[in-house]
Design a protein around this motif. Structure first.
Motif, PDB file in Angstrom:
ATOM      1  N   ARG A   1       0.827  -1.204   0.000  1.00  0.00           N
ATOM      2  CA  ARG A   1       0.000   0.000   0.000  1.00  0.00           C
ATOM      3  C   ARG A   1       0.863   1.257   0.000  1.00  0.00           C
ATOM      4  O   ARG A   1       0.614   2.198  -0.712  1.00  0.00           O
ATOM      5  CB  ARG A   1      -0.853   0.029   1.273  1.00  0.00           C
ATOM      6  N   ALA A   2       1.886   1.247   0.859  1.00  0.00           N
ATOM      7  CA  ALA A   2       2.714   2.444   0.987  1.00  0.00           C
ATOM      8  C   ALA A   2       4.076   2.026   1.510  1.00  0.00           C
ATOM      9  O   ALA A   2       4.216   0.985   2.138  1.00  0.00           O
ATOM     10  CB  ALA A   2       2.069   3.437   1.952  1.00  0.00           C
ATOM     11  N   ALA A   3       5.081   2.858   1.232  1.00  0.00           N
ATOM     12  CA  ALA A   3       6.414   2.546   1.722  1.00  0.00           C
ATOM     13  C   ALA A   3       7.154   3.841   2.008  1.00  0.00           C
ATOM     14  O   ALA A   3       6.916   4.858   1.361  1.00  0.00           O
ATOM     15  CB  ALA A   3       7.189   1.714   0.706  1.00  0.00           C
ATOM     16  N   SER A   4       8.018   3.814   3.025  1.00  0.00           N
ATOM     17  CA  SER A   4       8.812   4.994   3.346  1.00  0.00           C
ATOM     18  C   SER A   4      10.029   4.539   4.148  1.00  0.00           C
ATOM     19  O   SER A   4      10.131   3.372   4.526  1.00  0.00           O
ATOM     20  CB  SER A   4       7.988   5.990   4.162  1.00  0.00           C
ATOM     21  N   ILE A   5      10.910   5.501   4.384  1.00  0.00           N
ATOM     22  CA  ILE A   5      12.105   5.170   5.153  1.00  0.00           C
ATOM     23  C   ILE A   5      12.191   6.135   6.323  1.00  0.00           C
ATOM     24  O   ILE A   5      11.902   7.325   6.195  1.00  0.00           O
ATOM     25  CB  ILE A   5      13.372   5.289   4.277  1.00  0.00           C
ATOM     26  N   SER A   6      12.545   5.603   7.492  1.00  0.00           N
ATOM     27  CA  SER A   6      12.829   6.474   8.632  1.00  0.00           C
ATOM     28  C   SER A   6      14.231   6.138   9.116  1.00  0.00           C
ATOM     29  O   SER A   6      14.689   5.007   8.955  1.00  0.00           O
ATOM     30  CB  SER A   6      11.805   6.269   9.746  1.00  0.00           C
ATOM     31  N   LEU A   7      14.900   7.149   9.687  1.00  0.00           N
ATOM     32  CA  LEU A   7      16.275   6.899  10.099  1.00  0.00           C
ATOM     33  C   LEU A   7      16.309   5.836  11.196  1.00  0.00           C
ATOM     34  O   LEU A   7      17.143   4.946  11.182  1.00  0.00           O
ATOM     35  CB  LEU A   7      16.913   8.203  10.601  1.00  0.00           C
ATOM     36  N   GLN A   8      15.385   5.945  12.159  1.00  0.00           N
ATOM     37  CA  GLN A   8      15.359   4.951  13.229  1.00  0.00           C
ATOM     38  C   GLN A   8      14.121   4.089  13.104  1.00  0.00           C
ATOM     39  O   GLN A   8      13.194   4.403  12.389  1.00  0.00           O
ATOM     40  CB  GLN A   8      15.375   5.635  14.601  1.00  0.00           C
ATOM     41  N   ARG A   9      14.150   3.023  13.881  1.00  0.00           N
ATOM     42  CA  ARG A   9      13.023   2.121  13.880  1.00  0.00           C
ATOM     43  C   ARG A   9      11.889   2.741  14.707  1.00  0.00           C
ATOM     44  O   ARG A   9      12.125   3.145  15.844  1.00  0.00           O
ATOM     45  CB  ARG A   9      13.466   0.821  14.539  1.00  0.00           C
ATOM     46  N   PRO A  10      10.691   2.845  14.149  1.00  0.00           N
ATOM     47  CA  PRO A  10       9.579   3.321  14.962  1.00  0.00           C
ATOM     48  C   PRO A  10       9.391   2.380  16.152  1.00  0.00           C
ATOM     49  O   PRO A  10       9.617   1.185  16.041  1.00  0.00           O
ATOM     50  CB  PRO A  10       8.369   3.229  14.014  1.00  0.00           C
ATOM     51  N   MET A  11       8.977   2.915  17.286  1.00  0.00           N
ATOM     52  CA  MET A  11       8.781   2.145  18.511  1.00  0.00           C
ATOM     53  C   MET A  11      10.045   1.358  18.874  1.00  0.00           C
ATOM     54  O   MET A  11       9.981   0.233  19.327  1.00  0.00           O
ATOM     55  CB  MET A  11       7.604   1.173  18.341  1.00  0.00           C
ATOM     56  N   GLY A  12      11.178   2.000  18.621  1.00  0.00           N
ATOM     57  CA  GLY A  12      12.454   1.304  18.846  1.00  0.00           C
ATOM     58  C   GLY A  12      12.794   1.134  20.305  1.00  0.00           C
ATOM     59  O   GLY A  12      13.702   0.391  20.659  1.00  0.00           O
ATOM     60  N   GLY A  13      12.091   1.817  21.191  1.00  0.00           N
ATOM     61  CA  GLY A  13      12.346   1.647  22.624  1.00  0.00           C
ATOM     62  C   GLY A  13      13.731   2.123  23.006  1.00  0.00           C
ATOM     63  O   GLY A  13      14.334   2.985  22.353  1.00  0.00           O
ATOM     64  N   ASP A  14      14.238   1.528  24.075  1.00  0.00           N
ATOM     65  CA  ASP A  14      15.505   1.995  24.637  1.00  0.00           C
ATOM     66  C   ASP A  14      16.692   1.738  23.716  1.00  0.00           C
ATOM     67  O   ASP A  14      17.785   2.227  23.959  1.00  0.00           O
ATOM     68  CB  ASP A  14      15.757   1.315  25.981  1.00  0.00           C
ATOM     69  N   LEU A  15      16.490   0.885  22.698  1.00  0.00           N
ATOM     70  CA  LEU A  15      17.622   0.546  21.845  1.00  0.00           C
ATOM     71  C   LEU A  15      17.916   1.650  20.849  1.00  0.00           C
ATOM     72  O   LEU A  15      18.922   1.615  20.164  1.00  0.00           O
ATOM     73  CB  LEU A  15      17.329  -0.748  21.093  1.00  0.00           C
ATOM     74  N   VAL A  16      17.016   2.605  20.741  1.00  0.00           N
ATOM     75  CA  VAL A  16      17.159   3.623  19.702  1.00  0.00           C
ATOM     76  C   VAL A  16      17.502   4.961  20.341  1.00  0.00           C
ATOM     77  O   VAL A  16      16.959   5.354  21.376  1.00  0.00           O
ATOM     78  CB  VAL A  16      15.848   3.734  18.900  1.00  0.00           C
ATOM     79  N   TRP A  17      18.420   5.633  19.699  1.00  0.00           N
ATOM     80  CA  TRP A  17      18.832   6.933  20.182  1.00  0.00           C
ATOM     81  C   TRP A  17      17.900   7.977  19.609  1.00  0.00           C
ATOM     82  O   TRP A  17      17.609   8.007  18.421  1.00  0.00           O
ATOM     83  CB  TRP A  17      20.268   7.187  19.729  1.00  0.00           C
ATOM     84  N   ILE A  18      17.373   8.850  20.458  1.00  0.00           N
ATOM     85  CA  ILE A  18      16.417   9.866  20.003  1.00  0.00           C
ATOM     86  C   ILE A  18      17.132  11.198  19.885  1.00  0.00           C
ATOM     87  O   ILE A  18      17.814  11.635  20.809  1.00  0.00           O
ATOM     88  CB  ILE A  18      15.247   9.989  20.988  1.00  0.00           C
ATOM     89  N   GLN A  19      16.966  11.837  18.735  1.00  0.00           N
ATOM     90  CA  GLN A  19      17.618  13.131  18.537  1.00  0.00           C
ATOM     91  C   GLN A  19      16.763  14.226  19.166  1.00  0.00           C
ATOM     92  O   GLN A  19      15.561  14.273  18.946  1.00  0.00           O
ATOM     93  CB  GLN A  19      17.762  13.415  17.044  1.00  0.00           C
ATOM     94  N   THR A  20      17.409  15.084  19.931  1.00  0.00           N
ATOM     95  CA  THR A  20      16.694  16.244  20.478  1.00  0.00           C
ATOM     96  C   THR A  20      17.555  17.474  20.258  1.00  0.00           C
ATOM     97  O   THR A  20      18.277  17.915  21.145  1.00  0.00           O
ATOM     98  CB  THR A  20      16.417  16.087  21.984  1.00  0.00           C
ATOM     99  N   PRO A  21      17.514  18.034  19.049  1.00  0.00           N
ATOM    100  CA  PRO A  21      18.367  19.196  18.747  1.00  0.00           C
ATOM    101  C   PRO A  21      17.849  20.440  19.468  1.00  0.00           C
ATOM    102  O   PRO A  21      16.691  20.503  19.873  1.00  0.00           O
ATOM    103  CB  PRO A  21      18.207  19.343  17.237  1.00  0.00           C
ATOM    104  N   PHE A  22      18.736  21.396  19.629  1.00  0.00           N
ATOM    105  CA  PHE A  22      18.319  22.700  20.176  1.00  0.00           C
ATOM    106  C   PHE A  22      17.689  23.504  19.053  1.00  0.00           C
ATOM    107  O   PHE A  22      18.237  23.571  17.951  1.00  0.00           O
ATOM    108  CB  PHE A  22      19.536  23.459  20.713  1.00  0.00           C
ATOM    109  N   ILE A  23      16.550  24.125  19.311  1.00  0.00           N
ATOM    110  CA  ILE A  23      16.019  25.049  18.311  1.00  0.00           C
ATOM    111  C   ILE A  23      15.712  26.389  18.973  1.00  0.00           C
ATOM    112  O   ILE A  23      15.499  26.460  20.193  1.00  0.00           O
ATOM    113  CB  ILE A  23      14.756  24.516  17.581  1.00  0.00           C
TER     114      ILE A  23
END
Lengths: 108, 901
Positions: B591-613
């Protein structure tokens, strides 16, 4: 009664001595020997066997079953080397105490 | 006479007794014969002989005390008697054994888990000498704004520390928690493996021997070494190479690198991360990115070491601290950190170094994740154990009371009170031993089931929870303690029985005993309510978690790990990314396809980016929203609601586009009441110049990393670097069966990419709820057990109380009391203690609830609903348990009741 009381503490000593002198012998023989030697001392027979068993437990005498001339099963007792050592100590102590008591009785 | 003969005499009391009789008889005969010889008549001689010898019974007693181990004999007697009692009161005994076995078993299983995960030393020589280093970083360096321990050092820092530690400790470097993908010969995906990266001295310092070949050596550290090597674990060797010796010399391909296997580690060693089996060890120099190794200011090297026995840890710490601080001071001058100001720099360079005991291995993600849940589990297990204890004490007490007459008789026949206590304790111990054996069996079966539930679906956990000496010792100790706990009360009661009173009253003296019983009952109900309350909190928390509004639709979505293919030098060109997506979207069933840098719902194994804005109009203020880099089509694939604006055009994957899409929470927080489309803000990266961003679309709030996260302001930015990313695909029907086809098609056509592991989004979400699911599952089980135990205990006690009062009830009924009133009498007496128990349980539960708070989601530890349910259910259970015996007692025929007494 006083006769027996005097004997209470010293029964093991007498038993060891008899066994040392008269070799393997059964319980009744020990009573008979003590009475034969002394007119004064009489063995309270009720205490003899528990005393013998305690000595056996302590390893100072050993016992085995034999058959007498008239084919009766009898348990005879004999003194062990440890028993002999114990006898020497006890005898020495007894003589010492007896002498001391005698001295007090004489000189007090 | 030896101990052996005494014990033999105790085991065969008959033989020694008859010997003694023979000996005494011989004495009597000899004496009589002598007396006859002296002239006495035979019968008189025999009588005299007997009198002189004294009572043969007393003599026998005296000699037996000497000749046999009386205590043993009495133990044996009590043992046999206890077995008879157990089979006589079969139902009560079985209930007692079963409840204890369940509770001790649950505790033992929990202990096995906690021990294997947290306490058990690594299988290496002198594990207590093993240490690792950590820096205590100040709060401003952490995303959670809390001071935290960091174990990351740069390679240069490690080398410096290692030199400084010389003589006191031998340090080595490791990288833990590394997951790699193994390629097959053609460069396609083969399997995911767990690796540890270790410096050359590591194995030698750990004291590991090879099972085959050699281990990693200092020579392997040199980057100039053109032959990267790998050491494999025994388990991996068996799994992948069938334990064949030809595995040595084989090559392992990982991405662009290939490693030659030079050895197999000893059987017992599976890495230093409890919870995981390590497959491969690689040398630091060749396995790490050379750029990260040469960066003196950053890196992910963990410093381990073995402290020499004679070394002083405090001195060692001082020395290492000085070296590290000096180094950081110099570096700060050469390369000033952009994100720190003034005093913060000082704090950063003086971050206290800690030498931590590492005897039980590294704090793996697994261990961090499950430490608290396991403690919660242990807490509930202990409650359950107390519950079972009070239950068994109740049963034993009721049983003991039924034996009042027996005890009284024994006392009046001259049995000593210690002896009665001994007997009662032996009966308890028999129940405990039976329960202990069952409990170890239960734990051995339950613990692996729980371990299987702990792992993520794509990275299974491994913990050795087979019953070892420690586990068995724990179960035995627990059983002994509980025996004392539940056995001592009935034992005291039994031995305190007054013979005359008990015999006289024939069972009428019930008040004092019944009082003790009722207090135990109150305790039991209290423990049940506490268990039910805590379990209820966990269940409710899990229920809330599963009903969270995701903001996206999770069904029929599959996630693939996407990587650059071996041989490619650069990251795949973005044009090929849109090409890939274009191609995938054409495949049947997609139906649809896309790419994300991290795995959705990656939990603690995934590093979350929080840039300053920096927002327009607020130049002196920065905020840190979450940034999620995605390709065009992401919101369509995840079915996240569109609110305004439009998606990234396909070509915007191309790179430095300023366009971003934000979520509703972002708009609510920063652009409330304005039209956000076209608004701009600045993003401050490591570069000195801020990047201007422009909002082109707004989407609904959606969970990104896990279900527990609050709805935070997020920005979705166009994906740039796709060295490692996740391909998200929505299928029209169930996704599972389509996975192999998709994988094959991509491998055949899109040669710039390699597609590795895959997981359904559903499973990925489940992975983020493992803790909650495990706790909820156990909570449900414990609740059931607690209700059952409470019911059994109540029924036993009420039944006993009603029986005891049969006569009184008979008199009352005979005197005209109505049956309703009699039932009411029995019920009201019990009700007071039930209510008291519930009150105690609520107070205790609320007190313990605080320790659960960290494990709860959207449920307060003082949740009222969670208090009502256990109260009501215990009341119902109590009523169900109490009514039958009460009605039975009230409907008894007064005549029979009175006659019976």
């Amino acid at each position: 009664m006083s006769r027996q009381d005097a004997l209470q503490g010293s029964l093991p000593l007498l038993v060891l001595k008899i066994l040392d002198r008269r070799g393997p012998i059964h319980g009744y023989g020990i009573t008979a020997q003590i009475e034969a030697i002394s007119d004064v001392l009489r063995v309270e027979e009720g205490s003899l066997y528990p005393a013998l068993h305690r000595l056996e437990e302590a390893g100072w005498v050993r016992a085995k079953w034999t058959t007498t001339e008239n084919k009766r099963r009898a348990r005879i007792y004999d003194i062990t080397p440890a028993g002999r050592k114990q006898l020497q100590q006890e005898e020495g102590r007894w003589t010492l105490v007896a002498a001391a008591i005698g001295q007090v009785l004489r000189e007090a | 006479m030896s101990w052996i003969s005494r014990i033999a005499n105790a085991l065969h009391p008959g033989s020694s007794g008859s010997d003694l009789a023979d000996e005494l008889q011989f004495h009597l005969d000899q004496r009589a014969a002598d007396l006859v010889r002296d002239g006495l008549p035979r019968d008189e001689a025999e009588r005299l002989a007997r009198r002189q010898l004294g009572s043969p019974l007393r003599l026998r007693e005296a000699s037996r005390d000497v000749k046999s181990a009386v205590w043993l004999e009495s133990l044996l007697l009590d043992f046999r008697f206890g077995l008879r009692m157990i089979s006589k009161y079969r139902k009560a005994s079985l209930a007692a054994i079963a409840s204890l076995a369940l509770a001790v078993g649950a505790c033992t299983a929990a202990f096995a888990l906690v021990d294997a995960l947290i306490f058990r030393p690594l299988p290496i020589a002198a594990p207590h000498q093993l240490i690792d280093l950590a820096k205590l970083l100040p709060a401003f360096l952490s995303t959670e704004n809390q001071p935290h321990e960091s174990t990351s050092f740069s390679y240069a820092q490690y080398q410096l520390l290692r030199g400084a530690a010389g003589g006191q400790a031998d340090l080595f470097a490791m990288q833990n928690g590394v997951q790699l993908s193994l390629s097959d010969d053609s460069g396609g995906f083969s399997e995911n493996i767990r690796a540890e990266i270790i410096s050359g001295e590591g194995f030698q310092i750990l004291g590991i021997r090879p099972a085959l070949g050699r281990l990693i050596q200092p020579g392997d550290d040199s980057p100039a070494n053109g032959n990267p090597v790998a050491v494999i674990s025994y388990g991996f060797w068996k799994r992948r190479f069938g334990a064949s010796p030809t595995a040595i010399g084989e090559r392992l391909k990982m991405g662009r690198q290939s490693f030659q296997i030079v050895g197999v580690a000893a059987t017992s060693f599976a890495g230093v991360e409890p919870g995981y089996l390590i497959d491969v060890w690689l040398p630091v120099s060749v396995a790490s990115d050379p750029r990260s190794l040469s960066n003196p200011d950053g890196g992910d090297i963990r410093v381990w070491g073995r402290v020499r026995p004679e070394a002083n840890r405090l001195q060692l710490r001082e020395r290492l601290q000085a070296v590290l601080t000096n180094f950081l001071r110099e570096r700060v001058l050469i390369n000033p950190p952009s994100n720190l100001r003034g005093p913060q720099i000082e704090q950063f360079t003086h971050a206290p170094l800690r030498i931590r005991d590492a005897s039980s291995g590294a704090d793996s993600i697994f261990r961090i994740e499950f430490r608290r849940p396991l403690w919660v589990l242990s807490l509930i297990c202990v409650l359950l154990l107390l519950l079972a204890c009070s239950n068994v004490a109740n049963l034993m007490l009721a049983r003991a009371s039924a034996r009042d007459t027996e005890m009284a008789l024994r006392l009046s026949l001259g049995a000593g009170r210690p002896r009665l206590m001994q007997q009662m304790l032996i009966e308890s111990a028999q129940i405990a031993v039976a329960a202990c054996i069952l409990a170890v069996g239960f734990a051995a079966a339950a613990a692996p089931v729980m371990v299987a539930r702990l792992g993520f679906s794509d990275s299974p956990a491994w913990l050795d929870v087979a019953p070892d000496a420690a586990t068995v010792a724990f179960a035995i100790t627990l059983s002994l303690v509980t025996t004392l706990l539940f056995g001592i009360v009935p034992a005291m009661r039994a031995s305190a029985a007054s013979p005359d009173a008990a015999i006289k009253s024939g069972g009428m003296q019930h008040s004092r005993r019944a009082g003790a019983l009722r207090w135990m009952l109150a305790a039991e109900i209290g423990f049940s309510v506490a268990v039910l309350f805590l379990s209820g909190l966990l269940l409710r928390s899990f229920e809330r978690l599963t009903s969270v509004d995701l903001g996206f639709t999770s069904d029929n979505v599959v996630l693939f790990d996407l990587g650059a293919r071996q041989g490619g030098r650069e990251s795949p060109r973005p044009s090929s990314v849109s090409g890939l997506l274009e191609f995938v979207r054409q495949l049947p069933g997609i139906r649809a396809a896309s790419i994300s840098l991290q795995r959705p719902m990656g939990g603690d194994l995934v590093w979350i980016q929080t840039p300053f804005i920096r927002l327009p109009g607020r130049p002196n203020e920065t905020v840190r929203p979450r940034e999620v880099p995605v390709s065009a089509g992401f919101f369509q694939t995840m079915q996240i609601r569109w609110i305004a604006g439009h998606d990234f055009p396909p070509e915007e994957v191309a790179g430095n586009s300023p366009s971003v899409i934000v979520n509703q929470a972002f708009v609510d927080k920063f652009f409330r009441g304005q039209d956000p489309i076209g608004k701009q803000f600045e993003k401050i990266n490591d570069d000195p110049d801020p990047v201007r961003q422009q909002i082109i679309g707004v989407v609904g709030n959606a969970r990104w990393n896990n279900l527990r996260e609050p709805e935070e302001p997020s920005i979705y930015s166009p994906l740039r670097d796709i060295g490692n990313a996740t391909l998200n695909i929505r299928t029209g029907s169930r996704a599972g069966p389509l996975i192999p086809g998709i994988r094959k098609q991509i491998a055949a056509t899109a040669s710039a990419f390699s597609v590795r592991g895959s997981i359904l989004l559903r499973d990925q979400i489940d992975n983020t709820m493992i803790r909650e699911r495990l706790l909820a599952m156990l909570a449900a089980f414990f609740s059931a057990v607690a209700m059952l135990l409470a019911a059994v205990g109540l029924y036993g006690v009420i039944n006993y109380a009603a029986l005891r009062r049969t006569r009184e009830i008979g008199i009352r009924v005979a005197l005209g009391a109505r049956r309703r009133a009699v039932v009411g009498l029995i019920l009201s007496e019990t009700a007071v203690f039930v209510l008291l128990g519930i009150g105690l349980g609520i107070v205790g539960g609320l007190w313990m609830g605080r320790y659960l708070a960290s494990q709860l989601f959207a449920v307060k530890p003082t949740d009222v609903w969670s208090l009502t349910a256990p109260t009501l259910s215990i009341l119902l259970v109590a009523l169900a348990a109490v009514l039958p015996p009460a009605i039975h007692a009230a409907s008894a025929d007064p005549l029979i009741a009175l006659k019976y007494e």
